[in-house]
Design a protein around this motif. Structure first.
Motif, PDB file in Angstrom:
ATOM      1  N   GLU A  86      83.718  -7.411 -77.790  1.00 12.91           N
ATOM      2  CA  GLU A  86      84.793  -7.227 -77.065  1.00 12.91           C
ATOM      3  C   GLU A  86      85.634  -8.076 -76.496  1.00 12.91           C
ATOM      4  OE1 GLU A  86      85.082  -3.640 -75.718  1.00 12.91           O
ATOM      5  OE2 GLU A  86      83.879  -3.110 -77.418  1.00 12.91           O
ATOM      6  N   ASP A  87      85.197  -9.107 -76.069  1.00 13.36           N
ATOM      7  CA  ASP A  87      85.904 -10.353 -75.751  1.00 13.36           C
ATOM      8  C   ASP A  87      86.552 -10.916 -76.755  1.00 13.36           C
ATOM      9  OD1 ASP A  87      83.301 -11.884 -73.303  1.00 13.36           O
ATOM     10  OD2 ASP A  87      84.570 -10.096 -73.359  1.00 13.36           O
ATOM     11  N   LYS A  89      87.873  -9.420 -79.299  1.00 12.96           N
ATOM     12  CA  LYS A  89      89.083  -8.458 -79.767  1.00 12.96           C
ATOM     13  C   LYS A  89      90.243  -8.899 -79.022  1.00 12.96           C
ATOM     14  CE  LYS A  89      86.492  -4.605 -81.592  1.00 12.96           C
ATOM     15  NZ  LYS A  89      85.576  -3.517 -80.832  1.00 12.96           N
TER      16      LYS A  89
END
Lengths: 89, 657, 129
Positions: A86-87, A89
C-alpha cells in the motif's frame, strides 16, 4: 487467598518472564539487519507469542502450539507485506 | 491451591472413612499434626499425592504399588477398594477431587485396579479425560516436590548442596522447572521447528523456480546435519539423565547403608536390653514368689482385720463379765455366811427380817455365770485374738509391693522395646545390604567417569551443531536476498529467525534473573533461620553451586553443623515462594536432624513459609510443651494421629483441643 | 471330725492350674499355690459346685499343709465345722479357677493377691500395654 491476591501472585512470575523477554528483544532487534522482519517482529507479536507459551506451561503435544505459531506469524507477515505494498503505491 | 479437607477411606492405616479439616485463615495458616512413626503421617501425605497424581512413594522414594496402599483390615474383609477425596480452592473456586481404586479380586499389579476419578469445579462435574490436565495446570507433579516434601527430601537437598558437580545440575533443573523456564524452552523448540519448516519451504521454492538450487541444497544438507546432531544430543541427554539418576541412587544407597548399619546396631542393643530386663523381671518375680509362698494368707488380711475388731470387742465384754462374775460370787458367799451365823459379818449386829430376806436373795443369785467357765471362754477368745492379730498385721511388706510394681513396669518396658525391635526388623527385612561400602564406591566412581565422558560428548556435539547453525544462518540470509525470492516465505523465515533469537536470548536472561530471584529469596529465609550470626547470605553461582557466604563476604565450603540442613530448607522454601504456581506446603517430619536452636528459628518462621502450611511432626522432633510456643497463634488447628489398636494397621485423626 | 478327709485331692483343672502357677513363677510350690487359692476364695467369697470337680487326683496328705490353714477354715469358712479339709478343697478349686482367669493380666493378678495393697497408683505406662 482471594482472587486479587491470586492475580498478584501469578503476575509476579509472568512479570519476570516478560521483563526478560523485553530485554532480550531489545538486544536482538537492535542488531537485526532485515527491515521487513523487524517490522513484523514488534512488541505486540512478541507479546502474542509469549502468551501462547505461558498458556501451555507444562502440556505435552506441541503440534497445536506449532500450528498456532505458524498461523500467528504468517498472518502478521501478510499484514505487514500488504501495508508495505500500500505504501509503495 | 489451598487445601480444605482430606477424606481417606481404607487408605494406609485408615480403616473406613476418616476426615481431616485442613482449612486455614490468613492469621493462622498452620495446621499441626502429631503422629508417632508408622502411625500414618506419611500416609496422609501420600493420600494427597495419590489423589492428585495417582502416585504414592515409600520412604525410599520408590513408587508404591496400589495394592500396598489399601488398609489391611479392608483387605481382610475382602475389600480391595480405597479412595481419597480432596477438597481445595483454586482461583477462589471450590474444587472437589476424588480418586478411587477398586479391584474385583486379589490384585497382582496396578493394572488389575479400576481407577475412577471425579472432579467438581464450582459444583460442576468436569469431563474425566480433562481432569489430569486440569490438575497439572493447577499444580504440576514436576514441581509438587517443593510443596509436599519430607525429611528425606531435605536430606537429599542437603547432599546436593554439599556435592558440587552433581548437585548443581539438579538444583539448576529444579530452579528452572519451578519458575516457568520450561514454557520458554518449549516455545524455543517450537520456534526452531517452525523456522526450519519455513526454511524448507524456501528451498522448495528455489527448486520449483529451478534457480540457485545449489544454495537450497547446501541449506538442506546443513539442516539434515543439524537434525542428526540434535538426535544424537537427545540420546546423549537421555543417557546423561540415566547416569545422573544412577548416581543419585548410589548416593542414596550409600546413605541407606549407613542408616541400615545404625539400625542393625540399635537392634542388637535392643535385644540385649530385652534379655537384661527379662532377667531383672524374673528377680522381681522371685521376691513376690517368696512372699506369696510364705505368706499365703495375704488375701485374707482384710477379713482378719474385721474379725479381729469383732473379737477384741467380744473380749472386752467378756472381761467385764468375768470381773462381774467374781464380784457376784464373793457377795453370795458373804450372804451365805451371814445367813448361817445370823449376824452381819461386818458389824456383828443380829440380822433383821428384812435384811435376812435380802441376804437370801443374794445367796440364790447366779446370773453372772461361773467365773471358771467364763475365764475359760476368755482364754480361748484371747488366743484367737492373738493369732488374728498376727494375721492382720501381715499385709504385703512395702518391699514386696514395690517388687511387684517394678515387675510390671519392666514388663511394659520390655514390650515397648520388642515393638521397636519388630519395626526395625520389618524395615531391615526387605533391604539386604548386598553391596559393601567399597563396592558401592567403585560403582559410584564409574558413574562419575561415564558422566564426564557424556558431558564431553555433549559439548563436542553442541559445538558441531552451533557451527552448522551459523553456516545455515548465513546461507538462509543469502537465499532471502536472492532476486526473485518469494517475499512472504522469505519474510516469514526471517521473522521466525528473529523470534527464535529473541527467545533464545530471553532464556539466558530469564535464567540469570531466576537464579538471582531464588538467591535473594533463599538468602532472606536463610538469615531468618540460621543461628550463626556470621553467616549472612547464600550465593548461587553460574554453575548453580550453592554456597554459604559469611559476613566478610567469603564463601564457606566447610560444613557448619546444622547449616546444610537449613540451607536445604531455605532453598526449598525459596523455590516454593518463587514458583509459577502457589500451593500449600505439607512438610512431613522435617525437623529430625535439626538441633534445638535451629528448630526454634524454623518453627518461628513456619507461618511465613506460605499461605498454608501443614506440619506433620513426631514427638521425637517436636516437644509440644516447648515448641508449640514458637508457632505462636499461627496454628489454626492441631491434630493427633492415634492408633486405634496396638497394631500399625488402624489409625484415626483426633483433634487436640 | 471322723468324716473329714485325710488327703487332699484336686480335679484335672485344679491340678493343671497349680502346676501352671508354679511354672509361671508365682509360687515356689504347688502347696503354696493351693493354700493361697484358699485365701483368695475366702477373701472374694468364691465357691464351686462339687459336681464341677472332675477326675480327682490325690495330691497331698493333710499333714503337708500349714496347720494354720485349718484354723483359717474354721474361722472364716462357711459350714466348715464338720469337715474343714473338704471345705478347704472346695475353696481352693474355686480360688484356683479365679487365679487362672487373671493370669495374663498382671494388674488384676496383683489386685487379687493383694500385692498392690494400700497403693492407688497404677504402674507407669500401663495403659498402653
Amino acid at each position: 487467598m482471594d482472587t486479587a491476591e491470586q492475580q498478584v501472585f501469578v503476575d509476579r512470575s509472568e512479570k519476570a518472564a516478560r521483563s526478560a523477554i523485553k530485554r532480550a528483544a531489545g538486544e536482538v532487534l537492535a542488531h537485526a539487519d532485515d527491515d521487513l522482519a523487524q517490522g513484523v517482529v514488534d512488541d505486540s507479536l512478541v507479546d502474542e507469542v509469549f502468551r501462547l507459551a505461558w498458556r501451555y506451561q507444562f502440556s505435552e503435544g506441541r503440534v497445536a502450539v506449532r500450528a498456532e505459531l505458524q498461523q500467528v506469524v504468517g498472518d502478521r507477515v501478510a499484514e505487514v507485506l500488504l501495508a508495505a505494498e500500500e505504501d509503495a503505491k | 491451591m489451598k487445601l480444605a479437607r482430606v477424606r481417606v477411606e481404607n487408605f494406609g492405616p485408615y480403616y473406613g472413612p476418616h476426615e481431616i479439616d485442613l482449612s486455614v485463615g490468613s492469621h493462622a495458616p498452620v495446621i499441626l499434626v502429631h503422629g508417632e512413626n508408622l502411625h500414618g503421617k506419611t500416609s496422609l501425605l501420600n493420600a494427597i499425592r495419590w489423589c492428585l497424581y495417582q502416585r504414592a512413594f515409600d520412604r525410599r522414594n520408590e513408587q508404591m504399588p496400589f495394592k500396598e496402599l489399601i488398609n489391611y483390615h479392608a483387605v481382610d474383609d475382602g475389600n480391595w477398594v480405597a479412595s481419597v477425596r480432596l477438597e481445595f480452592t483454586h482461583d477462589g473456586v471450590l474444587h472437589e477431587l476424588e480418586r478411587q481404586m477398586q479391584a474385583a479380586r486379589e490384585p497382582v499389579a496396578d493394572s488389575d485396579f479400576e481407577i475412577v476419578q471425579r472432579l467438581r469445579v464450582g459444583g460442576q462435574f468436569e469431563k474425566e479425560r480433562t481432569i489430569d490436565d486440569r490438575i497439572a495446570s493447577i499444580l504440576h507433579e514436576d514441581i509438587s516436590n517443593f510443596f509436599f516434601f519430607d525429611g528425606e527430601m531435605l536430606n537429599r537437598y542437603e547432599d546436593l548442596v554439599a556435592d558440587e558437580a552433581g548437585g548443581a545440575a539438579i538444583i539448576k533443573r529444579s530452579i528452572e522447572q519451578i519458575l516457568g523456564l520450561p514454557a520458554m524452552q518449549e516455545l524455543h523448540a517450537d520456534l526452531t521447528d517452525v523456522h526450519r519448516a519455513a526454511g524448507r519451504r524456501q528451498t522448495k521454492a528455489l527448486e520449483a523456480a529451478q534457480k540457485d538450487v545449489e544454495f537450497g541444497r547446501q541449506a538442506e544438507q546443513l539442516r539434515e546435519q543439524i537434525e542428526a546432531v540434535e538426535k544424537d544430543l537427545a540420546e546423549l541427554q537421555h543417557e546423561l539423565a540415566i547416569e545422573q539418576a544412577k548416581k543419585e541412587e548410589l548416593r542414596q544407597r550409600r546413605r541407606r547403608l549407613g542408616e541400615v548399619e545404625a539400625e542393625a546396631r540399635e537392634l542388637a542393643t535392643l535385644d540385649q536390653d530385652i534379655e537384661q530386663l527379662g532377667l531383672l523381671r524374673k528377680e522381681q518375680q522371685a521376691l513376690c514368689r517368696t512372699a506369696l509362698s510364705d505368706s499365703w494368707w495375704l488375701t485374707i488380711s482384710p477379713l482378719a482385720n474385721a474379725r479381729l475388731d469383732e473379737a477384741e470387742a467380744q473380749m472386752a465384754e467378756l472381761s467385764e463379765q468375768v470381773a462381774a462374775a467374781h464380784v457376784n460370787v464373793a457377795e453370795r458367799d458373804r450372804a451365805r455366811e451371814a445367813l448361817t451365823s445370823g449376824r452381819c459379818p461386818t458389824c456383828q449386829v443380829e440380822l433383821t427380817d428384812a435384811t435376812r430376806t435380802e441376804l437370801e436373795r443374794h445367796a440364790a443369785e447366779d446370773d453372772h455365770g461361773e467365773p471358771a467357765d467364763l475365764t475359760l471362754a476368755l482364754a480361748e477368745l484371747s488366743a484367737k485374738v492373738k493369732w488374728l492379730r498376727e494375721l492382720a498385721a501381715l499385709g504385703p511388706v512395702e518391699s514386696v509391693r514395690s517388687a511387684h510394681r517394678e515387675y510390671r513396669r519392666l514388663g511394659i518396658e520390655i514390650r515397648r522395646k520388642q515393638r521397636r525391635a519388630e519395626a526395625i526388623r520389618a524395615t531391615l527385612g526387605d533391604d539386604p545390604a548386598t553391596l559393601g561400602i567399597s563396592a558401592l564406591e567403585h560403582e559410584y566412581d564409574d558413574v562419575v567417569e561415564r558422566l564426564r565422558n557424556i558431558n564431553d560428548s555433549i559439548q563436542g556435539q553442541e559445538a558441531v551443531r552451533d557451527d552448522a547453525e551459523n553456516k545455515l544462518r548465513g546461507i538462509e540470509a543469502k537465499i532471502r536476498r536472492l532476486p526473485g525470492a518469494d517475499p512472504k516465505i522469505a519474510t516469514e523465515a526471517a521473522a521466525l529467525e528473529l523470534l527464535r533469537d529473541i527467545f533464545d536470548r530471553a532464556i539466558d536472561v530469564f535464567r540469570t534473573d531466576l537464579r538471582e530471584q531464588v538467591e535473594s529469596e533463599a538468602t532472606q529465609i536463610f538469615t531468618e533461620l540460621i543461628t550463626a550470626a556470621d553467616l549472612t547470605s547464600l550465593h548461587i553461582n553460574d554453575q548453580y553451586g550453592l554456597r554459604i557466604v559469611n559476613r566478610a563476604g567469603r564463601e564457606i565450603t566447610t560444613r557448619a553443623a546444622g547449616a546444610e540442613q537449613v540451607v536445604a530448607l531455605s532453598l526449598i522454601a525459596a523455590l516454593n515462594r518463587c514458583a509459577v504456581r502457589e500451593g500449600p506446603i505439607v512438610m512431613d517430619t522435617p525437623f529430625g536432624r535439626l538441633d534445638r536452636s535451629h528448630r526454634k528459628n524454623i518453627l518461628e518462621y513456619v507461618p511465613h513459609f506460605g499461605p498454608q502450611v501443614v506440619l506433620l511432626v513426631q514427638s521425637g522432633e517436636f516437644e509440644r510443651d516447648r515448641d508449640l510456643d514458637y508457632l505462636g497463634s499461627s496454628v489454626a488447628r492441631e491434630y493427633e494421629i492415634v492408633r486405634v489398636n496396638d497394631l500399625s494397621t488402624q489409625s484415626e485423626f483426633r483433634e487436640v483441643a | 471330725m471322723p468324716d473329714d478327709q485325710t488327703t487332699i485331692s484336686l480335679s484335672d483343672e485344679g491340678d493343671r492350674i497349680v502346676r501352671e502357677l508354679v511354672e509361671r513363677g508365682w509360687f515356689s510350690t504347688q502347696v503354696a499355690a493351693f493354700q493361697a487359692a484358699v485365701g483368695v476364695a475366702i477373701a472374694h467369697e468364691l465357691t464351686i459346685d462339687r459336681s464341677d470337680l472332675k477326675n480327682q487326683t490325690t495330691k497331698w496328705n493333710v499333714g503337708t499343709l500349714d496347720p494354720r490353714l485349718r484354723d483359717m477354715i474354721m474361722e472364716f469358712g462357711r459350714d466348715a465345722a464338720e469337715s474343714p479339709y473338704e471345705t478347704a478343697t472346695i475353696l481352693a478349686e474355686a480360688g484356683l479357677r479365679r487365679l487362672a482367669s487373671v493370669l495374663d493380666d498382671e494388674a488384676q493378678l496383683a489386685s487379687i493377691l493383694r500385692l498392690d495393697a494400700g497403693s492407688d497408683e497404677g504402674v507407669e505406662g500401663e495403659e498402653e500395654s
